[in-house]
Design a protein around this motif. Structure first.
Motif: not given
Length: 256
Positions: A1-3, A118-123, A144-154, A172-179
């Motif tokens: 879960m994200v939250n 739009f730079d990958g997951p960073v909008w 926050f839920g997608l692959e690349g979430w760490r870059e978004v957060v940072e 500790k959580e998994q990423e959601e599929s982008d498709s």
């Protein structure tokens, strides 16, 4: 879960293994909350629990700590310029809204208010306005839920103990599929609870068509380094004011 854990304004901790089987569980962690609220509503219907009001509650005016190290208000990232003249809280949704896929979720965006880059997951690149904060709240938290979430957060969460705590939990959580199959849950509307040019609190309204139920929660953002960033609590909590409602009273709807 994200939250995960206890949410601001909530009444307890949520642990629902069933929901973790859903492919869309991390799409805008907010929408997961809606599903949970709907489940609780169905289980407690006919009980003594009272319904939440359909109108958003007023959040306290956001303040900036003395340790804020943000750059000057006009120090925008390269290639990011917006019309920031409209500083009044919105009364209607902008006319130039369009919907952009973020994972399996459609996220509202605007050609005038952002995101413009739009730079990958960073909008990024949002207008320094109340509407810019609205679009930032939707776009940043969704990713926050997608692959690349760490870059978004940072890049899009205010540095500090809150960000560190969120990263520790999120890791500790998994990423959601982008498709995959588009999510049934949709963003339905918003309300700007508090705004000044340094911080803003936005209430996001979502809808779950299968149970005809709406849910809402708030996100606080700070203007830092020339763009809006999510401001978590010191314990890493992102969302506050979680509630559910049967309608859209008190919110501005996207008109879709």
């Amino acid at each position: 879960m994200v939250n995960s854990g206890r949410s601001r304004g909530g009444s307890g901790e949520w642990e629902q293994p069933f929901w973790q089987q859903k492919g869309w569980i991390l799409s805008a962690g907010f929408l997961l909350v809606l599903v949970v609220l709907a489940a609780v509503t169905l289980m407690t219907s006919g009980g003594d629990g009272s319904e939440a009001s359909g109108s958003p509650t007023q959040a306290p005016t956001a303040t900036v700590s003395d340790g804020d190290e943000s750059k000057g208000e006009d120090d925008r990232p390269a290639g990011c310029r917006t019309d920031d003249s409209e500083q009044e809280k919105p009364t209607t949704a902008p006319k130039d809204i369009y919907w952009k896929a973020g994972g399996t979720q459609l996220v509202p965006a605007s050609k005038s208010s952002g995101p413009l880059k739009f730079d990958g997951p960073v909008w990024s690149c949002f207008a320094h306005t109340p509407m810019g904060a609205v679009f930032a709240a939707h776009a940043i938290t969704n990713n926050f839920g997608l692959e690349g979430w760490r870059e978004v957060v940072e890049r899009q969460v205010v540095p500090g103990a809150g960000r560190d705590a969120y990263i520790a939990r999120r890791s500790k959580e998994q990423e959601e599929s982008d498709s995959g199959q588009p999510s049934e849950e949709t963003f339905a509307g918003f309300a700007v609870l508090a705004y000044n040019q340094k911080e803003s609190t936005v209430m996001i309204l979502g809808r779950i068509p299968s149970v005809d139920r709406y849910g809402s929660l708030s996100v606080t953002l700070r203007w830092q380094d020339g763009d809006w960033k999510v401001l978590p609590d010191p314990d890493g909590t992102i969302y506050g004011g979680v509630s559910y409602t049967d309608g859209t009273s008190g919110f501005i709807t996207w008109g879709t």
